[in-house]
Write a protein that holds these residues in place. Structure first.
Motif, short mmCIF file in Angstrom:
data_model
loop_
_atom_site.label_atom_id
_atom_site.label_comp_id
_atom_site.label_asym_id
_atom_site.label_seq_id
_atom_site.Cartn_x
_atom_site.Cartn_y
_atom_site.Cartn_z
N LEU A 134 -7.00 82.90 -59.84
CA LEU A 134 -6.42 82.60 -58.53
C LEU A 134 -5.67 83.82 -58.00
O LEU A 134 -5.81 84.18 -56.82
N ILE A 135 -4.88 84.46 -58.85
CA ILE A 135 -4.11 85.64 -58.44
C ILE A 135 -5.04 86.74 -57.93
O ILE A 135 -4.80 87.35 -56.89
N ALA A 136 -6.13 86.99 -58.68
CA ALA A 136 -7.07 88.04 -58.28
C ALA A 136 -7.78 87.68 -56.99
O ALA A 136 -7.94 88.53 -56.09
N ALA A 137 -8.21 86.42 -56.87
CA ALA A 137 -8.96 86.01 -55.68
C ALA A 137 -8.10 86.07 -54.42
O ALA A 137 -8.60 86.38 -53.33
N THR A 181 -16.03 74.51 -46.59
CA THR A 181 -17.45 74.29 -46.86
C THR A 181 -17.63 73.69 -48.26
O THR A 181 -16.71 73.72 -49.10
N TYR A 182 -18.86 73.20 -48.53
CA TYR A 182 -19.15 72.68 -49.86
C TYR A 182 -19.08 73.79 -50.91
O TYR A 182 -18.67 73.57 -52.05
N ALA A 183 -19.48 75.00 -50.53
CA ALA A 183 -19.40 76.11 -51.48
C ALA A 183 -17.94 76.36 -51.87
O ALA A 183 -17.63 76.58 -53.06
N GLU A 184 -17.05 76.33 -50.89
CA GLU A 184 -15.62 76.52 -51.18
C GLU A 184 -15.06 75.36 -51.98
O GLU A 184 -14.28 75.55 -52.93
N TYR A 185 -15.47 74.15 -51.61
CA TYR A 185 -15.03 72.97 -52.35
C TYR A 185 -15.46 73.03 -53.81
O TYR A 185 -14.68 72.77 -54.73
N ASN A 186 -16.70 73.42 -54.05
CA ASN A 186 -17.19 73.50 -55.42
C ASN A 186 -16.51 74.61 -56.21
O ASN A 186 -16.29 74.49 -57.42
N ALA A 187 -16.16 75.70 -55.52
CA ALA A 187 -15.43 76.78 -56.18
C ALA A 187 -14.05 76.28 -56.62
O ALA A 187 -13.60 76.58 -57.74
N VAL A 188 -13.37 75.53 -55.77
CA VAL A 188 -12.07 74.96 -56.12
C VAL A 188 -12.22 73.96 -57.27
O VAL A 188 -11.42 73.95 -58.22
N LYS A 189 -13.25 73.14 -57.18
CA LYS A 189 -13.49 72.13 -58.23
C LYS A 189 -13.72 72.80 -59.58
O LYS A 189 -13.14 72.41 -60.60
N ALA A 190 -14.54 73.86 -59.59
CA ALA A 190 -14.80 74.59 -60.84
C ALA A 190 -13.51 75.23 -61.36
O ALA A 190 -13.25 75.24 -62.57
N TRP A 191 -12.70 75.75 -60.44
CA TRP A 191 -11.45 76.38 -60.86
C TRP A 191 -10.48 75.36 -61.44
O TRP A 191 -9.84 75.61 -62.47
#
Length: 284
Positions: A208-211, A57-67
């Motif tokens: 990333l480890i925590a998530a 999803t875009y929400a997941e994409y944006n989370a990866v982008k921010a990370w």
């Protein structure tokens, strides 16, 4: 335990990034346009396939982008790549070798450590925490010939899991040294046994480890680079038996051939270990 100010992920990351730029960035110019095109297209294609397969999803994409942005801001690209990618690159790059197995270098190597000859004690603080370790070995070529004058560079974390030059309040060359084999190819190194440690978790890699619900532990290990004229450089890490994270190292770098067999020393307080290296000749 040694008392020091704990380093932040950003500070460690910045140090690892600066060291990479100083020592290795020039090697990045060696790839041809054809190889870059091939590899970039396949890596991007794998990402595209993952997105389609899992309906990202875009929400997941944006989370990866921010990370990903935070990985750069924290200077943690060396840590991220060395922990989760390098072990596969190392496997491919050294699969032809007949001599010793190697493994990842990690982000904390520094060239130019003090030379202590064929037998000596690695630079360390007075009353350095950790069990004294006496390590002897021999360096030979794959045909069995002795490699006199071979260099064994050793570095490792202290009892708090911290590396000199990447953590505050630690002497510059603490637990970093170079040893040169004698006429029979032998060396003897006196150091202390390192402890397991967690990679930095207060930055992007820790997020990333925590998530993902992973752990951040690396088993106790000694880093080495072994070199001799006319032979391929060997980079390895040596591990200790019965470490609970030998089987689930966050960096996936442990190999059975790299596990040491330390024995009690004659004084009852130290440990002794015999482990040598067989180097592959450079291909013509």
């Amino acid at each position: 335990m040694t008392t020091t100010t704990q380093p932040t992920a950003a500070a460690s990351g910045a140090g690892a990034t600066a060291r990479f730029k100083a020592d290795k960035s020039a090697g990045a110019a060696g790839a041809s346009n054809e190889r870059v095109d091939l590899l970039a297209r396949e890596v991007l294609g794998a990402v595209h396939n993952t997105i389609r397969k899992h309906k990202v999803t875009y929400a997941e994409y944006n989370a990866v982008k921010a990370w990903l942005i935070k990985v750069g801001e924290d200077g943690e690209w060396p840590l991220f790549l060395d922990v989760w990618i390098e072990h596969v690159v190392e496997d491919v790059a050294t699969e032809h070798r007949k001599g010793n197995k190697g493994t990842i270098e990690g982000p904390y190597y520094v060239p130019g450590s003090p030379d202590s000859g064929s037998s000596g004690t690695i630079p360390m603080r007075e009353n350095e925490a950790g069990t004294p370790l006496i390590w002897t070995g021999r360096v030979t070529s794959t045909d069995g010939s002795v490699l006199a004058g071979a260099r064994v560079e050793l570095w490792h974390a202290d009892d708090d899991g911290l590396y000199s030059q990447f953590a505050p309040e630690i002497p510059e060359w603490n637990l970093r040294g170079t040893f040169t084999t004698d006429a029979e190819g032998r060396f003897e190194i006196r150091t202390v046994r390192p402890a397991p440690y967690q990679i930095p978790t207060d930055g992007a890699c820790g997020q990333l480890i925590a998530a993902a619900g992973w752990h951040a532990w690396r088993p106790a290990h000694l880093h080495v680079k072994v070199s001799a004229p006319g032979h391929e450089l060997l980079t390895a890490q040596l591990y200790f038996p019965n470490d609970e994270h030998n089987d689930d190292d966050i960096a996936s770098a442990v190999k059975p051939e790299l596990i040491l067999d330390p024995q009690p020393g004659p004084d009852g307080a130290s440990q002794v270990v015999e482990y040598g290296f067989v180097l592959d000749p450079e291909s013509v």
